[in-house]
Design a protein around this motif. Structure first.
Motif, mmCIF file in Angstrom:
data_model
loop_
_atom_site.group_PDB
_atom_site.id
_atom_site.type_symbol
_atom_site.label_atom_id
_atom_site.label_comp_id
_atom_site.label_asym_id
_atom_site.label_seq_id
_atom_site.Cartn_x
_atom_site.Cartn_y
_atom_site.Cartn_z
ATOM 1 N N HIS A 118 -7.491 34.471 37.757
ATOM 2 C CA HIS A 118 -6.496 35.540 38.112
ATOM 3 C C HIS A 118 -5.812 35.888 37.054
ATOM 4 O O HIS A 118 -4.696 36.635 37.102
ATOM 5 N N GLY A 119 -5.787 35.218 35.930
ATOM 6 C CA GLY A 119 -5.025 35.318 34.940
ATOM 7 C C GLY A 119 -3.471 34.698 35.123
ATOM 8 O O GLY A 119 -2.736 35.273 34.404
ATOM 9 N N ASP A 120 -3.498 33.763 35.969
ATOM 10 C CA ASP A 120 -2.212 33.159 36.322
ATOM 11 C C ASP A 120 -2.088 31.975 36.056
ATOM 12 O O ASP A 120 -1.252 31.469 36.640
ATOM 13 N N ARG A 121 -2.945 31.224 35.002
ATOM 14 C CA ARG A 121 -2.894 29.771 34.619
ATOM 15 C C ARG A 121 -1.520 29.187 34.604
ATOM 16 O O ARG A 121 -1.016 28.258 34.974
ATOM 17 N N GLU A 122 -0.675 30.068 33.802
ATOM 18 C CA GLU A 122 0.701 29.328 33.382
ATOM 19 C C GLU A 122 1.382 29.425 34.445
ATOM 20 O O GLU A 122 2.465 28.382 34.933
ATOM 21 N N THR A 123 1.355 30.435 35.365
ATOM 22 C CA THR A 123 2.078 30.237 36.654
ATOM 23 C C THR A 123 1.685 29.298 37.632
ATOM 24 O O THR A 123 2.789 28.703 38.244
ATOM 25 N N VAL A 124 0.521 28.986 37.683
ATOM 26 C CA VAL A 124 0.047 27.983 38.497
ATOM 27 C C VAL A 124 0.595 26.620 38.050
ATOM 28 O O VAL A 124 1.202 25.651 38.652
ATOM 29 N N HIS A 183 -2.710 39.720 44.553
ATOM 30 C CA HIS A 183 -2.509 38.547 44.279
ATOM 31 C C HIS A 183 -1.010 37.841 44.209
ATOM 32 O O HIS A 183 -0.671 36.641 44.647
ATOM 33 N N ARG A 184 -0.374 38.846 43.777
ATOM 34 C CA ARG A 184 1.043 38.385 43.652
ATOM 35 C C ARG A 184 1.740 38.180 44.734
ATOM 36 O O ARG A 184 2.851 37.371 44.835
ATOM 37 N N HIS A 185 1.341 38.652 45.928
ATOM 38 C CA HIS A 185 1.793 38.387 47.332
ATOM 39 C C HIS A 185 1.628 36.957 47.735
ATOM 40 O O HIS A 185 2.282 36.228 48.552
ATOM 41 N N VAL A 186 0.322 36.429 47.470
ATOM 42 C CA VAL A 186 0.050 35.339 47.727
ATOM 43 C C VAL A 186 0.843 34.109 47.070
ATOM 44 O O VAL A 186 1.281 33.149 47.543
ATOM 45 N N LEU A 187 1.007 34.474 45.653
ATOM 46 C CA LEU A 187 1.962 33.622 44.862
ATOM 47 C C LEU A 187 3.253 33.580 45.404
ATOM 48 O O LEU A 187 4.125 32.540 45.358
ATOM 49 N N ALA A 188 3.905 34.673 46.095
ATOM 50 C CA ALA A 188 5.101 34.800 46.607
ATOM 51 C C ALA A 188 5.176 33.691 47.671
ATOM 52 O O ALA A 188 6.223 33.176 48.052
#
Length: 612
Positions: A312-318, A252-257
């Motif tokens: 994905h546990g990435d709420r703050e990042t989103v 998932h980190r690649h998609v965020l990139a």
């Protein structure tokens, strides 16, 4: 002792150990405590959410002997230590008859089962029939079961479980209390896996648990089975990289990139991230699906931040990424992503289709990409022709006297000033004086030696020039502090567009301290606020000589002040009224009214600029 898998070892044995089904737990506990027992319960839900487990816990509650004998001994908290509780946990309780309807679908099997319903329980308080996958029974089997299900003996309870309740006859559904078990969200799965692995003494990475929680798709049993597999795959340790490789899922980190590259409008980085993805041999169609999924989450984060899921546990990042896009860009990117997904079938290969779709997002964004540096737009009209004539005459004078006017850039009024104010155009009054200077030349023609005509022209041209340097030094290119009137006057020349212009047009200038310009934003527009708008307004101000950091403050507008949109609306109404008045006074229009009884359609009158 043989190894017991996590799904069986950590199977709940009481209601308080049940995970994520509070609504069912509450209803059953209250019914047991109040003695309001039904003869048939139907548990529905997808695989692995706890249907059979819940039925076994209920069976223990009905037959636990720790609470006493008779019906008053029924309890919502089975002891787990009595003979009945241990026998149910170990699968050897004779009065708990578990039936797999998928393997016993014939009507003969159902009749054989019901032949023993009339007999009293052998060991427990109730004889409990647990029929799993009940939707697999045939129509004849349902008909055979129907009468007994409606009026069973008082010592019999039916517990039915199914993943497809729509396949049950309505006559069966109406005779049961139905409880629908929910999907477990990834957050709840990760929380439970954290507890289990901590108790088991297994080292893990939290990001790996999010991969497992997402892959489980709401099933706690699947999550436990995948965790067992991950422990074996990682040799006793649950690592993010191992779980990603085991599941064959995209990191998932690649998609965020990729999303970050879109935010930065960086095509080179975008293609570089795709190249890194290609090394893993991913499904590029799935990559695009993940990108559009995140874009959807960004749109939700911009509109209703509290509603963003944390799958994905990435709420703050989103939430942080949402502030780097405008709402219009997110909507455009999402639409292009959906369209690109459908076009992949016609592309020469999936990687090029993904790259073209991502580049199309940037190419069609309202600002375009790449965008050259903005050319500062003048906020005031060009100097009048008389100023240009004056400059031409001054240029003919000796260099020492004309150098200051040539080098002075402050001849035009400052940002936000009234362009028609005579006080801010000091060079205008002297301009008419040089015009009659050439007229004495013919009279002086008989005296060529003295040439009196040339000297007065130079003196006349240079006379008004002398105070200009001082006036230019005292007139800055932009005001040190911008007031609200200046904000209104200079708004149009900022050249803002799209949603940024819409937001700024609904703002009042609250404060300008020379370093930060604070805008009061109408609360109705607050949902569309994003960091990118502040950056664009600051860039537009800088192009006009105002270096400011721009911030928004969402609060009720000052009723005594206008926003640019309100002023434009007021001026538009005034122009419209003047246009109507001009038409009504036109003699031709008056003649048409008198002759034909014509009337004006006011909404069809569009004033032009020259009506002012």
């Amino acid at each position: 002792m043989s190894y017991q898998v996590l799904a069986r070892k950590w199977r709940p044995r009481t209601f308080h150990e049940l995970v994520g089904q509070t609504h069912v737990q509450r209803a059953l506990v209250n019914a047991l405590d109040q003695g309001r027992l039904h003869h048939a319960y139907l548990f529905t839900g997808t695989r692995g959410v706890g249907k059979t487990t819940l039925a076994r816990i209920l069976a223990k509650c009905l037959n636990c002997t720790a609470g006493g004998e008779g019906d008053e001994g029924v309890t919502s908290t089975p002891c787990g230590q009595c003979d009945s509780c241990r026998a149910i946990d170990e699968g050897r309780f004779v009065d708990l008859i578990e039936v797999d309807a998928a393997s016993r679908t014939k009507v003969e099997d159902t009749r054989e089962l019901l032949d023993n319903v009339q007999y009293a329980p052998t060991q427990g308080r109730y004889k409990v029939y647990l029929i799993d996958e009940v939707h697999m029974l045939s129509t004849s089997s349902f008909n055979a079961l129907l009468k007994t299900l409606e009026e069973p003996p008082p010592h019999v309870k039916f517990l039915l479980a199914t993943t497809d309740p729509h396949r049950l006859p309505p006559t069966v559904l109406s005779r049961c209390l139905q409880f629908t078990l929910k999907h477990l969200p990834p957050e709840r799965v990760v929380e439970h896996l954290t507890q289990v692995l901590s108790e088991e003494g297994v080292a893990f990475e939290k990001s790996a648990l999010w991969l497992l929680g997402k892959a489980a798709e709401g099933s706690m049993r699947d999550a436990m089975s995948l965790t067992d597999q991950a422990i074996a795959f990682g040799q006793g340790v649950v690592h993010h990289a191992d779980v990603a490789a085991m599941l064959g899922t995209l990191d998932h980190r690649h998609v965020l990139a990729l999303i970050e590259a879109l935010a930065e409008v960086d095509v080179a980085r975008l293609l570089d991230e795709v190249a890194r993805l290609a090394e893993q041999g991913p499904d590029f169609a799935a990559v695009l699906d993940d990108v559009t999924t995140i874009l959807h989450r960004l749109a939700v984060a911009q509109m209703v931040p509290d509603a963003v899921d944390n799958g994905h546990g990435d709420r703050e990042t989103v939430l942080a990424l949402a502030g780097r896009f405008t709402a219009e860009d997110v909507q455009l990117y999402y639409q292009i992503g959906i369209q690109g997904r459908g076009d992949m079938a016609h592309a020469p290969d999936l990687r090029s289709a993904l790259e073209m779709t991502l580049m199309r997002m940037l190419a069609f964004r309202p600002q375009g990409v790449p965008r050259p540096p903005a050319t500062p737009l003048p906020l005031q009209p060009e100097r009048p022709a008389t100023d240009a004539a004056s400059d031409a005459q001054v240029a003919s004078a000796p260099p020492p006297e004309t150098a200051p006017p040539e080098a002075s850039p402050q001849a035009s009024p400052p940002w936000g000033a009234d362009p028609v104010s005579p006080a801010e155009t000091p060079s205008a009054p002297p301009d008419p004086k040089p015009e009659p200077a050439p007229e004495p030349a013919p009279d002086a023609a008989p005296e060529p030696d003295s040439d009196p005509a040339s000297e007065p022209m130079v003196e006349t041209a240079s006379a008004p020039v002398e105070p200009e340097p001082a006036a230019a030094d005292s007139a800055p290119a932009a005001p040190e502090r911008l007031d609200h009137a200046g904000w209104l006057d200079g708004f149009a020349a900022l050249g803002l567009g799209g949603l940024t212009r819409s937001l700024a047009a609904n703002c009042q200038l609250k404060h300008d301290d020379g370093a930060t310009l604070e805008l009061r934003l109408d609360p109705e527009q607050a949902a569309m606020q994003a960091e990118i708008h502040e950056t664009r307004i600051a860039r537009a101000l800088a192009a006009q000589g105002l270096e400011r950091r721009v911030t928004f403050t969402s609060e009720p507008l000052d009723p005594t002040l206008e926003t640019p949109r309100q002023r434009d609306g007021r001026l538009a109404q005034a122009r419209h009224a003047r246009a109507l008045d001009t038409l009504n006074r036109d003699p031709h229009v008056q003649q048409l009214k008198e002759t034909f009884g014509a009337t004006f359609m006011d909404n069809g009158v569009t004033p032009t600029r020259n009506t002012d």
